[in-house]
Design a protein around this motif. Structure first.
Motif, PDB file in Angstrom:
ATOM      1  N   ILE A 224       0.836  -1.200   0.000  1.00 37.22           N
ATOM      2  CA  ILE A 224       0.000   0.000   0.000  1.00 37.22           C
ATOM      3  C   ILE A 224       0.868   1.247   0.000  1.00 37.22           C
ATOM      4  N   HIS A 226       1.168   4.439   1.208  1.00 37.85           N
ATOM      5  CA  HIS A 226       0.535   5.254   2.235  1.00 37.85           C
ATOM      6  C   HIS A 226       0.789   6.746   2.001  1.00 37.85           C
ATOM      7  N   TYR A 280      -9.595  -2.769  -1.029  1.00 39.84           N
ATOM      8  CA  TYR A 280      -8.993  -2.837  -2.353  1.00 39.84           C
ATOM      9  C   TYR A 280      -8.325  -4.195  -2.549  1.00 39.84           C
ATOM     10  N   ASP A 282      -6.017  -5.720  -4.717  1.00 38.49           N
ATOM     11  CA  ASP A 282      -5.095  -5.313  -5.774  1.00 38.49           C
ATOM     12  C   ASP A 282      -4.728  -6.458  -6.701  1.00 38.49           C
ATOM     13  N   HIS A 366      -4.552  -3.624   5.975  1.00 39.12           N
ATOM     14  CA  HIS A 366      -4.787  -4.216   4.660  1.00 39.12           C
ATOM     15  C   HIS A 366      -5.904  -5.269   4.730  1.00 39.12           C
ATOM     16  N   VAL A 369      -8.535   0.799   2.940  1.00 35.09           N
ATOM     17  CA  VAL A 369      -7.852   1.892   2.242  1.00 35.09           C
ATOM     18  C   VAL A 369      -7.658   3.107   3.137  1.00 35.09           C
ATOM     19  N   ASP A 401      -4.720   4.968   1.344  1.00 37.60           N
ATOM     20  CA  ASP A 401      -4.127   4.261   0.214  1.00 37.60           C
ATOM     21  C   ASP A 401      -4.215   5.174  -1.003  1.00 37.60           C
TER      22      ASP A 401
END
Length: 430
Positions: A224, A226, A280, A282, A366, A369, A401
Protein backbone atom coordinates in the motif's frame (compact mmCIF):
# COMPACT_ATOMS: atom_id res chain seq x y z
CA UNK A 1 0.98 -50.58 27.24
CA UNK A 2 0.51 -49.04 23.82
CA UNK A 3 1.46 -45.97 21.80
CA UNK A 4 -1.17 -43.39 20.90
CA UNK A 5 -0.36 -40.72 18.30
CA UNK A 6 -2.19 -37.38 18.33
CA UNK A 7 -1.99 -35.58 15.00
CA UNK A 8 -2.38 -31.96 13.95
CA UNK A 9 -6.16 -31.54 13.68
CA UNK A 10 -8.01 -30.53 10.53
CA UNK A 11 -9.20 -27.03 11.40
CA UNK A 12 -11.41 -26.82 8.31
CA UNK A 13 -11.83 -23.91 5.90
CA UNK A 14 -9.27 -25.46 3.53
CA UNK A 15 -6.36 -24.93 5.95
CA UNK A 16 -3.45 -27.24 5.11
CA UNK A 17 -0.88 -26.15 7.68
CA UNK A 18 -0.67 -24.48 11.06
CA UNK A 19 2.02 -22.91 13.23
CA UNK A 20 2.81 -24.48 16.57
CA UNK A 21 2.79 -21.62 19.08
CA UNK A 22 2.67 -23.22 22.55
CA UNK A 23 3.48 -26.49 24.25
CA UNK A 24 1.70 -27.05 27.55
CA UNK A 25 3.27 -30.46 28.15
CA UNK A 26 6.77 -31.96 27.95
CA UNK A 27 8.06 -35.53 27.59
CA UNK A 28 7.49 -37.42 30.81
CA UNK A 29 4.33 -35.52 31.77
CA UNK A 30 1.16 -37.43 32.57
CA UNK A 31 -1.93 -36.04 30.87
CA UNK A 32 -5.62 -36.55 31.45
CA UNK A 33 -8.33 -36.90 28.88
CA UNK A 34 -9.29 -33.50 27.39
CA UNK A 35 -6.17 -31.86 28.88
CA UNK A 36 -4.88 -28.89 26.87
CA UNK A 37 -1.69 -30.09 25.14
CA UNK A 38 -0.73 -27.34 22.68
CA UNK A 39 -1.92 -24.32 20.70
CA UNK A 40 -1.68 -24.14 16.94
CA UNK A 41 -2.32 -20.98 14.92
CA UNK A 42 -3.91 -20.52 11.52
CA UNK A 43 -4.24 -17.27 9.58
CA UNK A 44 -7.48 -16.56 11.41
CA UNK A 45 -7.33 -18.01 14.89
CA UNK A 46 -5.41 -20.04 17.43
CA UNK A 47 -6.85 -23.42 18.33
CA UNK A 48 -6.31 -25.43 21.49
CA UNK A 49 -5.43 -29.10 20.92
CA UNK A 50 -6.79 -31.36 23.69
CA UNK A 51 -5.79 -34.93 24.42
CA UNK A 52 -8.50 -37.44 23.48
CA UNK A 53 -7.08 -39.98 25.92
CA UNK A 54 -5.15 -40.19 29.17
CA UNK A 55 -1.52 -41.23 29.07
CA UNK A 56 2.13 -40.27 29.45
CA UNK A 57 3.89 -37.98 26.96
CA UNK A 58 6.85 -39.76 25.38
CA UNK A 59 7.54 -37.51 22.38
CA UNK A 60 6.66 -34.13 20.93
CA UNK A 61 6.43 -33.80 17.17
CA UNK A 62 7.61 -30.25 16.62
CA UNK A 63 9.21 -27.13 18.05
CA UNK A 64 7.45 -23.90 18.92
CA UNK A 65 7.35 -21.70 15.82
CA UNK A 66 7.43 -24.69 13.45
CA UNK A 67 4.88 -24.83 10.63
CA UNK A 68 3.24 -28.26 10.54
CA UNK A 69 0.96 -29.90 8.00
CA UNK A 70 -2.52 -31.00 8.99
CA UNK A 71 -2.28 -34.68 9.90
CA UNK A 72 1.37 -34.50 10.97
CA UNK A 73 2.34 -36.23 14.18
CA UNK A 74 1.96 -33.80 17.09
CA UNK A 75 2.29 -35.85 20.31
CA UNK A 76 3.00 -39.45 21.21
CA UNK A 77 1.48 -40.87 24.37
CA UNK A 78 2.08 -44.10 26.23
CA UNK A 79 -1.38 -45.37 27.13
CA UNK A 80 -3.08 -48.32 28.71
CA UNK A 81 -4.10 -50.89 26.11
CA UNK A 82 -3.03 -51.12 22.49
CA UNK A 83 -3.14 -47.47 21.50
CA UNK A 84 -3.29 -46.63 17.78
CA UNK A 85 0.36 -47.26 16.82
CA UNK A 86 2.70 -50.19 17.21
CA UNK A 87 5.48 -49.76 19.75
CA UNK A 88 8.22 -50.46 17.20
CA UNK A 89 7.17 -47.54 14.98
CA UNK A 90 9.73 -44.80 14.42
CA UNK A 91 9.77 -42.09 17.10
CA UNK A 92 8.40 -38.67 16.42
CA UNK A 93 10.95 -36.29 14.90
CA UNK A 94 12.65 -33.78 17.21
CA UNK A 95 10.88 -35.33 20.15
CA UNK A 96 13.14 -35.10 23.15
CA UNK A 97 14.97 -32.12 21.68
CA UNK A 98 11.91 -29.94 21.65
CA UNK A 99 12.11 -27.14 24.19
CA UNK A 100 9.13 -24.94 24.89
CA UNK A 101 9.37 -21.16 24.70
CA UNK A 102 7.43 -18.28 26.18
CA UNK A 103 4.59 -18.00 23.70
CA UNK A 104 0.96 -17.14 23.16
CA UNK A 105 -2.02 -19.39 23.90
CA UNK A 106 -5.14 -17.82 22.46
CA UNK A 107 -8.49 -18.68 21.06
CA UNK A 108 -9.04 -16.34 18.12
CA UNK A 109 -6.06 -14.38 19.21
CA UNK A 110 -5.68 -13.37 22.83
CA UNK A 111 -3.30 -12.36 25.60
CA UNK A 112 -0.25 -14.25 26.78
CA UNK A 113 -1.15 -17.49 28.49
CA UNK A 114 0.71 -19.67 31.01
CA UNK A 115 4.28 -20.11 29.87
CA UNK A 116 5.99 -23.46 29.52
CA UNK A 117 9.02 -24.70 31.32
CA UNK A 118 11.99 -23.24 29.47
CA UNK A 119 12.92 -19.76 28.35
CA UNK A 120 13.43 -18.86 24.68
CA UNK A 121 17.09 -18.01 25.06
CA UNK A 122 19.49 -17.54 27.92
CA UNK A 123 20.44 -14.14 29.20
CA UNK A 124 24.13 -13.93 30.06
CA UNK A 125 25.00 -11.01 32.27
CA UNK A 126 28.12 -9.94 34.05
CA UNK A 127 26.21 -7.57 36.31
CA UNK A 128 26.58 -7.88 40.03
CA UNK A 129 24.94 -11.09 41.17
CA UNK A 130 21.86 -10.81 43.39
CA UNK A 131 21.78 -12.30 46.83
CA UNK A 132 21.79 -16.09 46.62
CA UNK A 133 18.87 -16.36 48.98
CA UNK A 134 16.75 -14.25 46.67
CA UNK A 135 17.59 -16.10 43.45
CA UNK A 136 14.16 -17.46 42.56
CA UNK A 137 15.10 -18.57 39.06
CA UNK A 138 17.83 -20.54 37.37
CA UNK A 139 20.70 -18.74 35.69
CA UNK A 140 19.51 -17.35 32.39
CA UNK A 141 15.82 -18.01 33.05
CA UNK A 142 13.69 -15.09 31.87
CA UNK A 143 10.91 -13.99 34.25
CA UNK A 144 7.41 -14.03 32.80
CA UNK A 145 5.76 -10.61 32.81
CA UNK A 146 3.74 -8.33 30.53
CA UNK A 147 5.39 -5.32 28.86
CA UNK A 148 3.69 -2.95 31.29
CA UNK A 149 5.05 -4.87 34.28
CA UNK A 150 8.55 -4.88 32.79
CA UNK A 151 8.39 -1.15 32.12
CA UNK A 152 7.21 -0.42 35.66
CA UNK A 153 9.92 -2.65 37.15
CA UNK A 154 12.51 -0.74 35.13
CA UNK A 155 11.14 2.58 36.38
CA UNK A 156 11.31 1.31 39.98
CA UNK A 157 14.79 -0.13 39.54
CA UNK A 158 13.61 -3.65 40.38
CA UNK A 159 15.27 -6.82 39.12
CA UNK A 160 12.45 -9.08 37.93
CA UNK A 161 14.63 -12.15 38.43
CA UNK A 162 14.25 -11.62 42.19
CA UNK A 163 10.48 -11.11 42.17
CA UNK A 164 8.20 -14.00 43.00
CA UNK A 165 5.38 -14.31 40.47
CA UNK A 166 1.98 -15.36 41.77
CA UNK A 167 0.42 -15.95 38.36
CA UNK A 168 0.33 -19.08 36.20
CA UNK A 169 3.80 -20.55 35.60
CA UNK A 170 5.24 -17.89 37.92
CA UNK A 171 4.00 -14.94 35.87
CA UNK A 172 4.71 -11.62 37.59
CA UNK A 173 1.85 -9.15 38.05
CA UNK A 174 1.78 -5.55 39.27
CA UNK A 175 0.77 -6.61 42.79
CA UNK A 176 3.86 -8.85 42.92
CA UNK A 177 6.00 -5.77 42.24
CA UNK A 178 4.17 -3.92 45.02
CA UNK A 179 4.79 -6.76 47.47
CA UNK A 180 8.47 -7.02 46.52
CA UNK A 181 9.02 -3.27 46.84
CA UNK A 182 7.21 -3.21 50.18
CA UNK A 183 9.52 -5.95 51.42
CA UNK A 184 12.64 -3.93 50.72
CA UNK A 185 13.26 -4.94 47.13
CA UNK A 186 13.09 -1.36 45.94
CA UNK A 187 15.60 -0.19 48.51
CA UNK A 188 17.95 -3.04 47.62
CA UNK A 189 17.78 -2.12 43.91
CA UNK A 190 18.29 1.54 44.69
CA UNK A 191 21.43 0.72 46.65
CA UNK A 192 23.55 0.61 43.49
CA UNK A 193 22.43 -2.41 41.43
CA UNK A 194 20.75 -0.17 38.89
CA UNK A 195 24.02 1.61 38.13
CA UNK A 196 26.18 -1.44 37.38
CA UNK A 197 27.12 -2.33 33.83
CA UNK A 198 24.76 -4.74 32.14
CA UNK A 199 25.74 -6.95 29.25
CA UNK A 200 22.77 -9.27 28.92
CA UNK A 201 21.39 -10.32 25.55
CA UNK A 202 18.49 -12.52 24.58
CA UNK A 203 17.05 -13.81 21.36
CA UNK A 204 13.28 -14.02 21.22
CA UNK A 205 11.76 -16.03 18.36
CA UNK A 206 9.10 -14.16 16.44
CA UNK A 207 6.29 -16.70 16.52
CA UNK A 208 2.56 -17.01 16.85
CA UNK A 209 0.53 -13.83 16.87
CA UNK A 210 3.65 -11.66 16.86
CA UNK A 211 4.74 -13.31 13.60
CA UNK A 212 1.28 -12.73 12.11
CA UNK A 213 1.43 -9.06 13.12
CA UNK A 214 4.88 -8.70 11.59
CA UNK A 215 3.77 -10.31 8.34
CA UNK A 216 0.63 -8.19 8.13
CA UNK A 217 2.47 -4.93 8.82
CA UNK A 218 5.15 -5.80 6.29
CA UNK A 219 2.53 -6.68 3.69
CA UNK A 220 0.58 -3.48 4.35
CA UNK A 221 3.64 -1.26 3.93
CA UNK A 222 4.91 -3.21 0.93
CA UNK A 223 1.65 -3.27 -0.98
CA UNK A 224 0.00 0.00 0.00
CA UNK A 225 1.41 3.42 -0.97
CA UNK A 226 0.54 5.25 2.23
CA UNK A 227 0.09 8.96 2.65
CA UNK A 228 -0.82 10.59 5.92
CA UNK A 229 -2.85 13.66 6.81
CA UNK A 230 -3.05 15.35 10.22
CA UNK A 231 -5.62 17.89 11.37
CA UNK A 232 -6.07 19.70 14.68
CA UNK A 233 -9.53 19.56 16.22
CA UNK A 234 -11.00 21.76 18.95
CA UNK A 235 -12.95 19.32 21.11
CA UNK A 236 -13.84 21.69 23.93
CA UNK A 237 -17.60 21.53 23.29
CA UNK A 238 -17.43 17.81 22.57
CA UNK A 239 -15.66 17.10 25.85
CA UNK A 240 -18.16 19.25 27.76
CA UNK A 241 -21.01 17.32 26.12
CA UNK A 242 -19.39 13.98 26.93
CA UNK A 243 -18.96 14.88 30.58
CA UNK A 244 -22.52 16.20 30.80
CA UNK A 245 -23.96 13.04 29.23
CA UNK A 246 -21.98 10.93 31.67
CA UNK A 247 -23.34 12.95 34.59
CA UNK A 248 -26.91 12.45 33.42
CA UNK A 249 -26.81 8.93 31.98
CA UNK A 250 -23.55 7.41 33.20
CA UNK A 251 -25.15 5.24 35.88
CA UNK A 252 -28.04 3.96 33.78
CA UNK A 253 -26.55 3.82 30.27
CA UNK A 254 -22.83 3.56 30.86
CA UNK A 255 -19.90 5.94 30.63
CA UNK A 256 -18.91 7.44 27.28
CA UNK A 257 -15.33 7.89 26.11
CA UNK A 258 -14.38 9.93 23.06
CA UNK A 259 -14.28 6.85 20.83
CA UNK A 260 -18.04 6.52 20.19
CA UNK A 261 -18.18 10.21 19.22
CA UNK A 262 -15.29 9.67 16.82
CA UNK A 263 -16.99 6.59 15.41
CA UNK A 264 -20.23 8.52 14.90
CA UNK A 265 -18.41 11.37 13.17
CA UNK A 266 -16.67 8.84 10.94
CA UNK A 267 -19.95 7.13 10.03
CA UNK A 268 -21.60 10.41 9.06
CA UNK A 269 -18.59 11.70 7.12
CA UNK A 270 -18.27 8.45 5.16
CA UNK A 271 -21.69 8.99 3.61
CA UNK A 272 -20.16 11.65 1.39
CA UNK A 273 -16.91 9.73 0.83
CA UNK A 274 -17.84 6.14 -0.01
CA UNK A 275 -14.46 5.55 -1.66
CA UNK A 276 -12.89 5.66 1.82
CA UNK A 277 -15.12 3.00 3.36
CA UNK A 278 -13.74 0.35 1.05
CA UNK A 279 -11.42 -2.60 0.56
CA UNK A 280 -8.99 -2.84 -2.35
CA UNK A 281 -8.24 -6.23 -3.88
CA UNK A 282 -5.10 -5.31 -5.77
CA UNK A 283 -4.67 -8.81 -7.18
CA UNK A 284 -8.15 -8.84 -8.72
CA UNK A 285 -7.89 -5.13 -9.54
CA UNK A 286 -11.15 -3.93 -8.04
CA UNK A 287 -12.36 -1.83 -5.12
CA UNK A 288 -15.39 -2.84 -3.08
CA UNK A 289 -17.26 0.04 -1.46
CA UNK A 290 -19.50 -0.69 1.51
CA UNK A 291 -22.66 0.97 2.76
CA UNK A 292 -22.18 -0.79 6.10
CA UNK A 293 -19.42 0.56 8.33
CA UNK A 294 -17.70 -2.42 9.89
CA UNK A 295 -15.38 -0.53 12.21
CA UNK A 296 -12.01 -2.03 13.08
CA UNK A 297 -10.97 -1.06 16.61
CA UNK A 298 -7.19 -1.27 17.01
CA UNK A 299 -6.66 -2.93 20.41
CA UNK A 300 -3.46 -3.52 22.32
CA UNK A 301 -3.37 -6.91 24.04
CA UNK A 302 -0.67 -8.72 25.99
CA UNK A 303 -0.10 -10.80 22.85
CA UNK A 304 0.21 -7.78 20.53
CA UNK A 305 -1.91 -5.47 18.41
CA UNK A 306 -5.26 -6.84 17.24
CA UNK A 307 -8.13 -5.29 15.30
CA UNK A 308 -11.52 -6.70 16.39
CA UNK A 309 -14.49 -5.52 14.36
CA UNK A 310 -17.61 -3.64 15.48
CA UNK A 311 -20.10 -4.54 12.79
CA UNK A 312 -22.67 -2.06 11.47
CA UNK A 313 -21.41 0.91 13.45
CA UNK A 314 -23.72 3.05 11.30
CA UNK A 315 -26.75 1.55 13.09
CA UNK A 316 -25.59 2.27 16.65
CA UNK A 317 -26.25 5.24 18.90
CA UNK A 318 -23.51 6.58 21.18
CA UNK A 319 -24.15 4.19 24.06
CA UNK A 320 -24.59 1.13 21.86
CA UNK A 321 -21.40 2.07 20.04
CA UNK A 322 -19.52 2.55 23.33
CA UNK A 323 -20.74 -0.82 24.61
CA UNK A 324 -19.85 -2.48 21.31
CA UNK A 325 -16.32 -1.05 21.27
CA UNK A 326 -15.77 -2.15 24.88
CA UNK A 327 -17.14 -5.62 24.12
CA UNK A 328 -15.01 -6.37 21.05
CA UNK A 329 -11.88 -4.91 22.66
CA UNK A 330 -12.38 -7.00 25.79
CA UNK A 331 -13.01 -10.07 23.65
CA UNK A 332 -9.70 -9.52 21.90
CA UNK A 333 -7.82 -9.02 25.17
CA UNK A 334 -9.27 -12.12 26.83
CA UNK A 335 -9.20 -14.36 23.76
CA UNK A 336 -12.98 -14.81 23.72
CA UNK A 337 -13.72 -12.91 20.51
CA UNK A 338 -15.49 -15.09 17.93
CA UNK A 339 -13.88 -15.41 14.51
CA UNK A 340 -16.45 -13.21 12.82
CA UNK A 341 -15.35 -10.32 15.06
CA UNK A 342 -11.72 -10.61 13.98
CA UNK A 343 -12.11 -10.13 10.22
CA UNK A 344 -14.11 -8.08 7.74
CA UNK A 345 -13.51 -4.48 8.85
CA UNK A 346 -13.97 -1.77 6.22
CA UNK A 347 -12.13 1.08 8.01
CA UNK A 348 -10.15 1.21 11.25
CA UNK A 349 -10.08 3.59 14.21
CA UNK A 350 -6.96 3.58 16.36
CA UNK A 351 -6.11 5.43 19.56
CA UNK A 352 -3.25 5.39 22.04
CA UNK A 353 -5.39 7.22 24.59
CA UNK A 354 -3.38 9.44 26.97
CA UNK A 355 -0.16 8.16 25.33
CA UNK A 356 -1.32 9.34 21.92
CA UNK A 357 1.43 11.91 21.42
CA UNK A 358 1.03 14.84 19.07
CA UNK A 359 1.12 13.17 15.67
CA UNK A 360 1.23 9.58 14.46
CA UNK A 361 1.30 7.90 11.05
CA UNK A 362 -0.86 4.78 11.46
CA UNK A 363 -0.40 1.80 9.16
CA UNK A 364 -3.45 0.87 7.09
CA UNK A 365 -5.12 -2.42 8.00
CA UNK A 366 -4.79 -4.22 4.66
CA UNK A 367 -6.93 -4.56 2.50
CA UNK A 368 -8.73 -1.45 3.80
CA UNK A 369 -7.85 1.89 2.24
CA UNK A 370 -7.95 4.18 5.29
CA UNK A 371 -7.25 4.37 9.01
CA UNK A 372 -7.97 7.26 11.40
CA UNK A 373 -6.01 7.72 14.60
CA UNK A 374 -6.68 10.02 17.52
CA UNK A 375 -3.87 11.63 19.50
CA UNK A 376 -3.72 12.94 23.04
CA UNK A 377 -6.14 15.67 24.07
CA UNK A 378 -4.39 18.68 25.64
CA UNK A 379 -5.46 22.08 26.93
CA UNK A 380 -3.75 24.93 25.10
CA UNK A 381 -4.31 28.68 24.66
CA UNK A 382 -6.09 29.81 21.51
CA UNK A 383 -7.19 33.13 20.07
CA UNK A 384 -10.97 33.36 19.79
CA UNK A 385 -12.61 36.70 19.04
CA UNK A 386 -9.38 38.51 19.83
CA UNK A 387 -9.17 36.91 23.28
CA UNK A 388 -6.74 34.27 24.50
CA UNK A 389 -8.78 31.40 25.90
CA UNK A 390 -8.02 27.87 27.05
CA UNK A 391 -9.31 25.18 24.67
CA UNK A 392 -9.19 21.39 24.55
CA UNK A 393 -7.33 20.36 21.38
CA UNK A 394 -6.29 17.10 19.82
CA UNK A 395 -5.07 15.89 16.45
CA UNK A 396 -6.58 13.38 14.07
CA UNK A 397 -3.77 11.46 12.35
CA UNK A 398 -4.93 9.50 9.33
CA UNK A 399 -3.41 7.39 6.57
CA UNK A 400 -4.85 6.54 3.17
CA UNK A 401 -4.13 4.26 0.21
CA UNK A 402 -3.06 6.69 -2.53
CA UNK A 403 -4.03 4.20 -5.24
CA UNK A 404 -7.66 4.56 -4.26
CA UNK A 405 -8.00 7.81 -2.29
CA UNK A 406 -6.87 11.17 -3.67
CA UNK A 407 -5.24 13.65 -1.31
CA UNK A 408 -8.02 16.20 -1.75
CA UNK A 409 -10.72 13.66 -0.86
CA UNK A 410 -8.76 12.51 2.19
CA UNK A 411 -8.42 16.10 3.42
CA UNK A 412 -12.10 16.82 2.82
CA UNK A 413 -13.09 13.66 4.68
CA UNK A 414 -11.03 14.59 7.76
CA UNK A 415 -12.34 18.16 7.58
CA UNK A 416 -15.89 16.75 7.55
CA UNK A 417 -15.09 14.77 10.70
CA UNK A 418 -13.57 17.89 12.25
CA UNK A 419 -16.71 19.95 11.57
CA UNK A 420 -18.88 17.30 13.23
CA UNK A 421 -16.63 17.01 16.28
CA UNK A 422 -16.27 20.78 16.78
CA UNK A 423 -20.05 21.24 16.55
CA UNK A 424 -21.20 18.06 18.29
CA UNK A 425 -24.91 18.82 17.89
CA UNK A 426 -24.42 17.88 14.23
CA UNK A 427 -23.68 14.31 15.31
CA UNK A 428 -27.35 13.94 16.12
CA UNK A 429 -28.77 15.61 13.02
CA UNK A 430 -29.72 13.37 10.12
Amino acid sequence: MGIYVIRVPDIGEGIAEVELVTWNVQPGDSVAEDQHLADVMTDKATVEVPSPIAGKVIALGGAVGQVMAVGAELVRLEVEGEGNLKENSAPAPASQAVKATVSIAVTAPAPVAPAPKAAPAPVHSSAAAPRAAAALRKEGERPLASPSVRRRALDLGLDLRLVHGSGPAGRIAHHDLDAFAAGGGQAQAAGGAQYVERHGEEQIPVIGLRRKIAQKMQEAKRRIPHFSYVEEVDVTELEALRQRLNQIHGVTRGKLTLLPFLARAMVLALRDFPQINARYDDEAGHVTRYEAVHLGVATQTDAGLMVPVLRHAESLDLWACAAGIARVAEGARTGKAPREELTGSTITLTSLGPLGGIVSTPVINHPEVAIVGVNRMVERPMLRGGQVVARQLMNLSSSFDHRVVDGMDAARFIQAMRALLETPALLFVE
